[in-house]
Design a protein around this motif. Sequence first.
Motif, PDB file in Angstrom:
ATOM      1  N   ALA A 158       9.271   6.441  24.140  1.00  0.00           N
ATOM      2  CA  ALA A 158       8.551   7.485  23.412  1.00  0.00           C
ATOM      3  C   ALA A 158       9.246   7.884  22.111  1.00  0.00           C
ATOM      4  O   ALA A 158       8.799   8.782  21.417  1.00  0.00           O
ATOM      5  N   VAL A 159      10.331   7.199  21.772  1.00  0.00           N
ATOM      6  CA  VAL A 159      11.120   7.536  20.583  1.00  0.00           C
ATOM      7  C   VAL A 159      10.775   6.578  19.446  1.00  0.00           C
ATOM      8  O   VAL A 159      10.715   5.367  19.641  1.00  0.00           O
ATOM      9  N   THR A 160      10.587   7.126  18.261  1.00  0.00           N
ATOM     10  CA  THR A 160      10.340   6.319  17.068  1.00  0.00           C
ATOM     11  C   THR A 160      11.593   6.317  16.208  1.00  0.00           C
ATOM     12  O   THR A 160      12.167   7.373  15.941  1.00  0.00           O
ATOM     13  N   VAL A 161      12.005   5.122  15.789  1.00  0.00           N
ATOM     14  CA  VAL A 161      13.158   4.983  14.905  1.00  0.00           C
ATOM     15  C   VAL A 161      12.671   4.378  13.593  1.00  0.00           C
ATOM     16  O   VAL A 161      12.103   3.287  13.578  1.00  0.00           O
ATOM     17  N   LEU A 162      12.885   5.107  12.504  1.00  0.00           N
ATOM     18  CA  LEU A 162      12.552   4.617  11.170  1.00  0.00           C
ATOM     19  C   LEU A 162      13.812   4.095  10.510  1.00  0.00           C
ATOM     20  O   LEU A 162      14.863   4.749  10.564  1.00  0.00           O
ATOM     21  N   LYS A 163      13.696   2.928   9.874  1.00  0.00           N
ATOM     22  CA  LYS A 163      14.851   2.322   9.215  1.00  0.00           C
ATOM     23  C   LYS A 163      14.484   1.980   7.771  1.00  0.00           C
ATOM     24  O   LYS A 163      13.911   0.932   7.505  1.00  0.00           O
ATOM     25  N   PRO A 164      14.793   2.882   6.838  1.00  0.00           N
ATOM     26  CA  PRO A 164      14.562   2.574   5.429  1.00  0.00           C
ATOM     27  C   PRO A 164      15.527   1.477   4.975  1.00  0.00           C
ATOM     28  O   PRO A 164      16.706   1.491   5.350  1.00  0.00           O
ATOM     29  N   VAL A 165      15.025   0.539   4.202  1.00  0.00           N
ATOM     30  CA  VAL A 165      15.845  -0.568   3.721  1.00  0.00           C
ATOM     31  C   VAL A 165      15.909  -0.502   2.202  1.00  0.00           C
ATOM     32  O   VAL A 165      14.886  -0.588   1.532  1.00  0.00           O
ATOM     33  N   GLY A 166      17.116  -0.287   1.672  1.00  0.00           N
ATOM     34  CA  GLY A 166      17.308  -0.224   0.233  1.00  0.00           C
ATOM     35  C   GLY A 166      17.627   1.181  -0.226  1.00  0.00           C
ATOM     36  O   GLY A 166      18.110   2.018   0.528  1.00  0.00           O
ATOM     37  N   SER A 167      17.303   1.430  -1.468  1.00  0.00           N
ATOM     38  CA  SER A 167      17.584   2.722  -2.089  1.00  0.00           C
ATOM     39  C   SER A 167      16.547   3.752  -1.654  1.00  0.00           C
ATOM     40  O   SER A 167      15.353   3.474  -1.626  1.00  0.00           O
ATOM     41  N   LEU A 168      17.009   4.928  -1.330  1.00  0.00           N
ATOM     42  CA  LEU A 168      16.121   6.026  -0.948  1.00  0.00           C
ATOM     43  C   LEU A 168      16.206   7.069  -2.058  1.00  0.00           C
ATOM     44  O   LEU A 168      16.966   8.030  -1.982  1.00  0.00           O
ATOM     45  N   ALA A 169      15.440   6.816  -3.115  1.00  0.00           N
ATOM     46  CA  ALA A 169      15.472   7.670  -4.304  1.00  0.00           C
ATOM     47  C   ALA A 169      14.135   7.590  -5.027  1.00  0.00           C
ATOM     48  O   ALA A 169      13.346   6.673  -4.806  1.00  0.00           O
ATOM     49  N   ASP A 209      10.634   7.420  -6.289  1.00  0.00           N
ATOM     50  CA  ASP A 209       9.319   7.199  -5.687  1.00  0.00           C
ATOM     51  C   ASP A 209       9.394   6.844  -4.206  1.00  0.00           C
ATOM     52  O   ASP A 209       8.473   7.136  -3.453  1.00  0.00           O
ATOM     53  N   GLU A 210      10.478   6.209  -3.807  1.00  0.00           N
ATOM     54  CA  GLU A 210      10.626   5.824  -2.406  1.00  0.00           C
ATOM     55  C   GLU A 210      10.708   7.047  -1.489  1.00  0.00           C
ATOM     56  O   GLU A 210      10.332   6.992  -0.332  1.00  0.00           O
ATOM     57  N   VAL A 211      11.195   8.159  -2.010  1.00  0.00           N
ATOM     58  CA  VAL A 211      11.369   9.359  -1.202  1.00  0.00           C
ATOM     59  C   VAL A 211      10.023   9.874  -0.703  1.00  0.00           C
ATOM     60  O   VAL A 211       9.894  10.266   0.455  1.00  0.00           O
ATOM     61  N   ALA A 212       9.004   9.855  -1.554  1.00  0.00           N
ATOM     62  CA  ALA A 212       7.672  10.321  -1.150  1.00  0.00           C
ATOM     63  C   ALA A 212       7.116   9.459  -0.027  1.00  0.00           C
ATOM     64  O   ALA A 212       6.545   9.975   0.941  1.00  0.00           O
ATOM     65  N   GLN A 213       7.296   8.158  -0.135  1.00  0.00           N
ATOM     66  CA  GLN A 213       6.838   7.247   0.917  1.00  0.00           C
ATOM     67  C   GLN A 213       7.582   7.524   2.220  1.00  0.00           C
ATOM     68  O   GLN A 213       6.984   7.603   3.292  1.00  0.00           O
ATOM     69  N   PHE A 214       8.894   7.689   2.129  1.00  0.00           N
ATOM     70  CA  PHE A 214       9.701   7.967   3.311  1.00  0.00           C
ATOM     71  C   PHE A 214       9.309   9.299   3.943  1.00  0.00           C
ATOM     72  O   PHE A 214       9.168   9.408   5.162  1.00  0.00           O
ATOM     73  N   LYS A 215       9.100  10.321   3.124  1.00  0.00           N
ATOM     74  CA  LYS A 215       8.719  11.647   3.630  1.00  0.00           C
ATOM     75  C   LYS A 215       7.415  11.571   4.404  1.00  0.00           C
ATOM     76  O   LYS A 215       7.286  12.143   5.489  1.00  0.00           O
ATOM     77  N   SER A 216       6.461  10.830   3.872  1.00  0.00           N
ATOM     78  CA  SER A 216       5.174  10.680   4.540  1.00  0.00           C
ATOM     79  C   SER A 216       5.322   9.953   5.875  1.00  0.00           C
ATOM     80  O   SER A 216       4.763  10.373   6.889  1.00  0.00           O
ATOM     81  N   ARG A 217       6.074   8.860   5.884  1.00  0.00           N
ATOM     82  CA  ARG A 217       6.280   8.098   7.126  1.00  0.00           C
ATOM     83  C   ARG A 217       7.034   8.924   8.158  1.00  0.00           C
ATOM     84  O   ARG A 217       6.723   8.885   9.351  1.00  0.00           O
ATOM     85  N   LEU A 218       8.017   9.699   7.710  1.00  0.00           N
ATOM     86  CA  LEU A 218       8.793  10.524   8.624  1.00  0.00           C
ATOM     87  C   LEU A 218       7.930  11.630   9.223  1.00  0.00           C
ATOM     88  O   LEU A 218       7.962  11.861  10.436  1.00  0.00           O
ATOM     89  N   ALA A 219       7.117  12.271   8.402  1.00  0.00           N
ATOM     90  CA  ALA A 219       6.233  13.335   8.895  1.00  0.00           C
ATOM     91  C   ALA A 219       5.244  12.771   9.906  1.00  0.00           C
ATOM     92  O   ALA A 219       5.003  13.379  10.962  1.00  0.00           O
ATOM     93  N   ASP A 220       4.696  11.603   9.615  1.00  0.00           N
ATOM     94  CA  ASP A 220       3.758  10.965  10.534  1.00  0.00           C
ATOM     95  C   ASP A 220       4.438  10.621  11.859  1.00  0.00           C
ATOM     96  O   ASP A 220       3.893  10.871  12.932  1.00  0.00           O
TER      97      ASP A 220
END
Length: 111
Positions: free
Chosen positions: A10-21, A23-34
Amino acid sequence: MDIDEQRFGAVTVLKPVGSLALDEVAQFKSRLADAMVRALGRVAVDASAISYVDSKALEVLVEASDQLAQSGRALRLCGVNELLREVLDLTELADRFELYEDASAAARSFL
């Protein structure tokens, strides 16, 4: 930037690959919230493949941590590399997260 997603029960693990800065931050924020909604707060972020974080990325992590804390949960970070660990220590944010060696350990912490 890619964001890999794994399920450990039941656990979700997100693994961003590369720089988290930037425009990428908005994508990551959306995926994390979801993921937080879908997994009912049982979420971990595998930081082992993050090469760089900016202040916006740190804000997203802190906001997610605060949101989870309101329901008695904590954001788990795992695989934190030396760069991110140093950033968390310098900004005094390390104590805001539960830190684990890898995704399996972070997922087991929900049991």
